[in-house]
Design a protein around this motif. Structure first.
Motif, PDB file in Angstrom:
ATOM      1  N   SER A 151      38.927  24.034  25.914  1.00 29.90           N
ATOM      2  CA  SER A 151      38.213  22.747  25.676  1.00 29.90           C
ATOM      3  C   SER A 151      38.645  21.445  25.927  1.00 29.90           C
ATOM      4  N   PRO A 152      37.655  20.340  25.563  1.00 31.64           N
ATOM      5  CA  PRO A 152      38.091  19.124  25.807  1.00 31.64           C
ATOM      6  C   PRO A 152      39.427  18.772  25.025  1.00 31.64           C
ATOM      7  N   THR A 153      39.641  19.231  23.894  1.00 30.36           N
ATOM      8  CA  THR A 153      40.827  19.153  23.184  1.00 30.36           C
ATOM      9  C   THR A 153      42.018  20.056  23.419  1.00 30.36           C
ATOM     10  N   HIS A 154      41.704  21.015  24.476  1.00 29.05           N
ATOM     11  CA  HIS A 154      42.659  21.978  24.572  1.00 29.05           C
ATOM     12  C   HIS A 154      42.577  22.207  26.134  1.00 29.05           C
ATOM     13  N   LYS A 155      42.898  21.133  26.751  1.00 23.37           N
ATOM     14  CA  LYS A 155      42.621  21.203  28.594  1.00 23.37           C
ATOM     15  C   LYS A 155      43.312  22.431  29.121  1.00 23.37           C
ATOM     16  N   THR A 156      43.136  22.968  30.274  1.00 22.90           N
ATOM     17  CA  THR A 156      43.706  24.060  30.773  1.00 22.90           C
ATOM     18  C   THR A 156      43.906  23.862  32.117  1.00 22.90           C
ATOM     19  N   PRO A 157      45.342  24.343  32.834  1.00 26.21           N
ATOM     20  CA  PRO A 157      45.457  24.407  34.329  1.00 26.21           C
ATOM     21  C   PRO A 157      44.536  25.379  35.011  1.00 26.21           C
ATOM     22  N   VAL A 158      44.097  25.086  36.087  1.00 22.22           N
ATOM     23  CA  VAL A 158      43.298  25.763  37.069  1.00 22.22           C
ATOM     24  C   VAL A 158      44.005  26.264  38.265  1.00 22.22           C
ATOM     25  N   VAL A 159      43.659  27.589  38.720  1.00 22.57           N
ATOM     26  CA  VAL A 159      44.256  27.942  40.082  1.00 22.57           C
ATOM     27  C   VAL A 159      42.807  28.421  40.552  1.00 22.57           C
ATOM     28  N   LEU A 160      42.916  27.764  41.950  1.00 18.16           N
ATOM     29  CA  LEU A 160      41.698  28.094  43.109  1.00 18.16           C
ATOM     30  C   LEU A 160      41.980  29.655  43.505  1.00 18.16           C
ATOM     31  N   TRP A 161      41.067  30.291  43.663  1.00 22.17           N
ATOM     32  CA  TRP A 161      41.445  31.850  44.170  1.00 22.17           C
ATOM     33  C   TRP A 161      40.537  31.882  45.572  1.00 22.17           C
ATOM     34  N   ILE A 162      41.340  32.225  46.536  1.00 17.56           N
ATOM     35  CA  ILE A 162      40.733  32.049  47.699  1.00 17.56           C
ATOM     36  C   ILE A 162      40.539  33.722  48.233  1.00 17.56           C
ATOM     37  N   HIS A 163      39.652  34.022  48.863  1.00 17.70           N
ATOM     38  CA  HIS A 163      39.263  35.348  49.214  1.00 17.70           C
ATOM     39  C   HIS A 163      39.926  35.604  50.651  1.00 17.70           C
ATOM     40  N   GLY A 164      40.074  36.765  51.164  1.00 16.86           N
ATOM     41  CA  GLY A 164      40.520  36.893  52.440  1.00 16.86           C
ATOM     42  C   GLY A 164      39.448  36.587  53.549  1.00 16.86           C
ATOM     43  N   GLY A 165      39.711  37.144  54.944  1.00 16.56           N
ATOM     44  CA  GLY A 165      38.812  36.905  55.900  1.00 16.56           C
ATOM     45  C   GLY A 165      39.351  36.858  57.037  1.00 16.56           C
ATOM     46  N   PRO A 166      38.994  36.026  58.235  1.00 17.29           N
ATOM     47  CA  PRO A 166      37.980  35.360  58.068  1.00 17.29           C
ATOM     48  C   PRO A 166      36.435  36.039  57.856  1.00 17.29           C
ATOM     49  N   GLY A 167      35.612  35.504  57.063  1.00 16.43           N
ATOM     50  CA  GLY A 167      34.636  36.066  56.364  1.00 16.43           C
ATOM     51  C   GLY A 167      35.111  36.427  54.825  1.00 16.43           C
ATOM     52  N   GLY A 168      34.768  37.801  54.336  1.00 19.23           N
ATOM     53  CA  GLY A 168      34.921  37.786  52.879  1.00 19.23           C
ATOM     54  C   GLY A 168      34.017  37.091  52.070  1.00 19.23           C
ATOM     55  N   GLN A 169      34.569  37.559  50.873  1.00 20.21           N
ATOM     56  CA  GLN A 169      33.442  37.041  49.612  1.00 20.21           C
ATOM     57  C   GLN A 169      34.186  37.249  48.249  1.00 20.21           C
ATOM     58  N   SER A 170      34.303  36.370  47.381  1.00 23.01           N
ATOM     59  CA  SER A 170      34.749  36.862  46.088  1.00 23.01           C
ATOM     60  C   SER A 170      33.525  37.225  45.238  1.00 23.01           C
ATOM     61  N   ARG A 171      33.458  38.181  44.664  1.00 20.45           N
ATOM     62  CA  ARG A 171      32.120  38.687  43.978  1.00 20.45           C
ATOM     63  C   ARG A 171      32.563  39.167  42.605  1.00 20.45           C
ATOM     64  N   HIS A 172      31.463  39.504  41.831  1.00 20.04           N
ATOM     65  CA  HIS A 172      31.701  39.641  40.366  1.00 20.04           C
ATOM     66  C   HIS A 172      32.272  41.065  40.313  1.00 20.04           C
ATOM     67  N   GLY A 173      33.073  41.540  39.210  1.00 18.55           N
ATOM     68  CA  GLY A 173      33.717  42.722  39.485  1.00 18.55           C
ATOM     69  C   GLY A 173      35.179  42.657  38.864  1.00 18.55           C
ATOM     70  N   TYR A 174      35.654  43.736  38.227  1.00 20.46           N
ATOM     71  CA  TYR A 174      37.035  43.700  37.743  1.00 20.46           C
ATOM     72  C   TYR A 174      38.060  43.235  38.468  1.00 20.46           C
ATOM     73  N   ARG A 175      38.783  42.308  38.371  1.00 17.18           N
ATOM     74  CA  ARG A 175      39.990  41.885  39.011  1.00 17.18           C
ATOM     75  C   ARG A 175      41.177  41.640  37.802  1.00 17.18           C
ATOM     76  N   ALA A 176      42.115  42.747  37.939  1.00 14.61           N
ATOM     77  CA  ALA A 176      43.014  42.684  36.836  1.00 14.61           C
ATOM     78  C   ALA A 176      43.962  41.643  37.087  1.00 14.61           C
ATOM     79  N   THR A 177      44.222  41.139  38.373  1.00 16.77           N
ATOM     80  CA  THR A 177      45.028  39.940  38.359  1.00 16.77           C
ATOM     81  C   THR A 177      44.400  38.796  37.669  1.00 16.77           C
ATOM     82  N   ILE A 178      43.040  38.635  38.015  1.00 17.08           N
ATOM     83  CA  ILE A 178      42.393  37.359  37.700  1.00 17.08           C
ATOM     84  C   ILE A 178      42.376  37.442  35.996  1.00 17.08           C
ATOM     85  N   GLN A 179      41.943  38.563  35.553  1.00 19.30           N
ATOM     86  CA  GLN A 179      41.951  38.621  33.863  1.00 19.30           C
ATOM     87  C   GLN A 179      43.159  38.377  33.249  1.00 19.30           C
ATOM     88  N   TYR A 180      44.398  38.813  34.023  1.00 17.44           N
ATOM     89  CA  TYR A 180      45.670  38.508  33.586  1.00 17.44           C
ATOM     90  C   TYR A 180      46.191  37.044  33.400  1.00 17.44           C
TER      91      TYR A 180
END
Length: 630
Positions: A395-424
């Motif tokens: 929230s604006p009063t509880h700011k959080t750090p962010v990590v850009l998650w970059i998929h493999g390739g060349p090509g590739g795509q990040s799609r909806h679906g369960y990713r344990a590392t992301i949820q962790y």
């Protein structure tokens, strides 16, 4: 019938919450063991009587082959535990025998085995050879396999007798064709010939004649277009293929083997990526890539109506399989907050049954985070799609750090679906922005080709602008934005630190390329079929002009630009990005006393498969981020 969407991956006790410090009043923090104590299911084949599913599961801590009753009940392991991971391939159509595959600790030299009453039998000859299963004939009397035993660069097609396992060479592949599909009667094969990353020609070959010669049936003279075989019709009279010759998206077409007539069959909101019939031909399955999801249409060919499955939770369907009489269908379904679960569906009474519960029962799904589809403007005004995972307490009063998650390739795509590392990571307080930079799949051919010969330049600027977008969000801690990627995404993560050293606060490189000339010059020999594709996309390392550019975008040659902390993860047996490449980068940073950590996982390749190793990797990511992105 197999439905496969696209796509360049120790026994643990059940664990609950490890931390007593929740991220909010209602959301507990889970440790890695809890998050990764889900069960992963993949691969699927139904038995002849429609009573059992053959599948792969890592419920023991590493993947093995299991039989799962479709009436319910626990999955039974069919192979004894071993040091290596084994994956289910297929039941035999009229027996309890089955095929499975195994490589050497992630080296991708997969061998195909038969398991029968006398033991298990390796069908591939030579330790350095690899095999690929290509389905049973319609009558179940034979099956087809590809192997590069004759020439490491070429995959020849063999017909195996389903009783004796004796084989016969039916197509000697001397020109690096990809084998797309084989007709049910075993008479024809559809072949693809990759000219470059935008142009693929389609061929048909008669496997019943001596020394068969492929015949060109799909190309577009004068323009680059992709023609790719998907499936033959149930009576082997039609070949179905995709083509983007007349559209920005891949459409489904048919080719009549007798007359040569072509007909457009279907279009979709995105690229059509798969098509197949059920065993009797009663049902068609069309898969397409749109809006960061794999959509699926199940069509009853008698009524020409789409089949709607009532009671199915929201999510993506994958790996559709039918019983031999088409009375039953089985498939996996997944979502952002649910790992893939196995379902069965009986057409007669429209009965849907959930057969697995993959998520750790100690985790409340409401504590996990669903991704939001967002877009932001890049340096040239191009709209870049991404998936944003926002922690519950941000929230604006509880700011959080962010990590850009970059998929493999060349090509590739990040799609909806369960990713344990992301949820962790999200559960532990880090927002994730999974960026689908230009060059990603799923947005049409124009978007896909915007990064051709511009890798490490325009696509990298998309990531720089992603940070600018994040700084506009009131709940983001703009001083603590990092970048993480695997494979080609690992390259972009390191490149971001090397060429834009003041943008990201830290980076994580998971087996990423750092020396493009060497990597492209030493690709595994079985990638010969895709060499033209890679070289047209990235550049030819043996061409002086291309090599100069590849050196210019290679982080290892410009490591002096890196001044922010970097974590490097590597599989010891990776055949694509060799460990020495990661080690050389680490050594260069150590010389300059740049904060750098290196972790190499034994028995792993280009992707971490064992549960214990995935937990170790996730814990390492989190500890690194807590140190440098507090």
């Amino acid at each position: 019938m197999k439905f496969l969407p696209i796509s360049l991956l120790a026994t643990l006790a059940v664990a609950g919450c490890a931390s007593t410090q929740p991220t909010s009043a209602t959301t507990p923090v889970y440790d890695a063991t809890a998050i990764f104590n889900t069960i992963s299911y993949k691969n699927l084949s139904l038995s002849a009587n429609g009573q059992q599913a053959l599948l792969s599961s890592d419920q023991s801590g590493q993947f093995n082959v299991y039989a799962k009753p479709l009436s319910g009940g626990p999955a039974k392991p069919l192979l004894k535990n071993s040091k290596g991971t084994r994956y289910a391939v297929s039941w035999f159509p009229h027996s309890t025998r089955f095929l499975f595959e195994q490589d050497g600790g992630g080296n991708e030299l997969f061998h195909i085995y038969v398991k029968d009453s006398t033991g298990q039998h390796d069908l591939i000859k030579g330790k350095q050879a690899r095999g690929e299963f290509h389905g049973f004939s319609g009558d179940g009397k034979a099956f087809f396999m590809l192997t590069n035993e004759r020439d490491p660069r070429q995959m020849d097609l063999y017909r195996y007798d389903a009783k004796t396992y004796q084989r016969r060479l039916v197509f000697k592949n001397t020109k690096a064709f990809a084998i797309d599909a084989i007709s049910a009667d075993g008479h024809y094969a559809a072949l693809s010939k990759i000219n470059n990353n935008a142009d693929t020609d389609l061929y048909l070959v008669n496997l019943t004649v001596k020394n068969p010669v492929p015949r060109l049936i799909g190309n577009q003279p004068g323009i680059a277009a992709n023609f790719v075989g998907k499936s033959f019709g149930p009576k082997s009279q039609q070949l179905y293929y995709t083509s983007d010759a007349n559209s920005d998206l891949a459409e489904l077409w048919s080719y009549n083997l007798a007359t040569g007539a072509k007909h457009k069959v279907a279009t979709a909101p995105g690229d059509i990526v798969s098509f197949a019939f059920s065993n009797t031909g009663r049902y068609q399955v069309i898969g397409y890539n749109a809006h960061e999801r794999i959509g699926l249409e199940l069509i009853d060919t008698q009524s020409q109506q789409q089949v709607k499955i009532k009671g199915l939770p929201t999510g993506d369907i994958d790996s559709v399989q039918f019983s031999h009489d088409d009375a039953l269908m089985a498939f996996y379904q997944t979502s952002d907050t649910s790992p893939a679960n196995l379902y069965s569906y009986r057409f007669k009474d429209q009965r849907l049954t959930a057969l697995t519960s993959a998520l750790n029962p100690h985790i409340n799904p409401a504590d996990l985070v669903k991704a939001q589809s967002v877009h932001f403007a890049s340096f040239d005004g191009l709209s870049i799609p991404a998936l944003l995972y926002k922690p519950h307490n941000a929230s604006p009063t509880h700011k959080t750090p962010v990590v850009l998650w970059i998929h493999g390739g060349p090509g590739g795509q990040s799609r909806h679906g369960y990713r344990a590392t992301i949820q962790y990571l999200v559960n532990n307080g880090y927002a994730i922005l999974a960026v689908n930079n230009r060059g990603s799949e799923g947005y049409g051919k124009r978007f896909y080709h915007l990064d051709d010969r511009r890798h490490g330049e325009d696509d990298l600027m998309d990531l720089v602008k992603a940070k600018d977008y994040l700084t506009t969000l009131p709940w983001v801690d703009s001083q603590h934005i990092g970048i993480l990627g695997g494979s080609y995404g690992g390259y972009l993560a390191v490149a971001a630190l090397a060429f834009h050293p003041n943008v990201f606060a830290a980076g994580i490189d998971i087996f990423g390329v750092t020396n493009w000339p060497r990597t492209l010059a030493s690709i595994p020999p079985w990638w010969e079929v895709a060499k033209n594709y890679l070289y047209s996309e990235m550049g030819d390392p043996f061409n002086p002009k291309d090599k100069a550019r590849l050196e210019r975008i290679s982080p290892l040659m410009h490591s002096q630009g890196i001044n922010k902390p970097l974590l490097v993860m590597q599989g010891a047996n990776d055949p694509r990005v060799l460990p020495r490449e990661s080690k050389e980068l680490v050594a260069e940073l150590q010389k300059r006393q740049v904060p750098v950590e290196y972790v190499e996982l034994a028995g792993e390749g280009h992707g971490f498969k064992k549960t214990a190793d995935r937990i170790k990797a996730a814990q390492t990511y989190l500890h690194f981020l807590q140190r440098y992105l507090p």
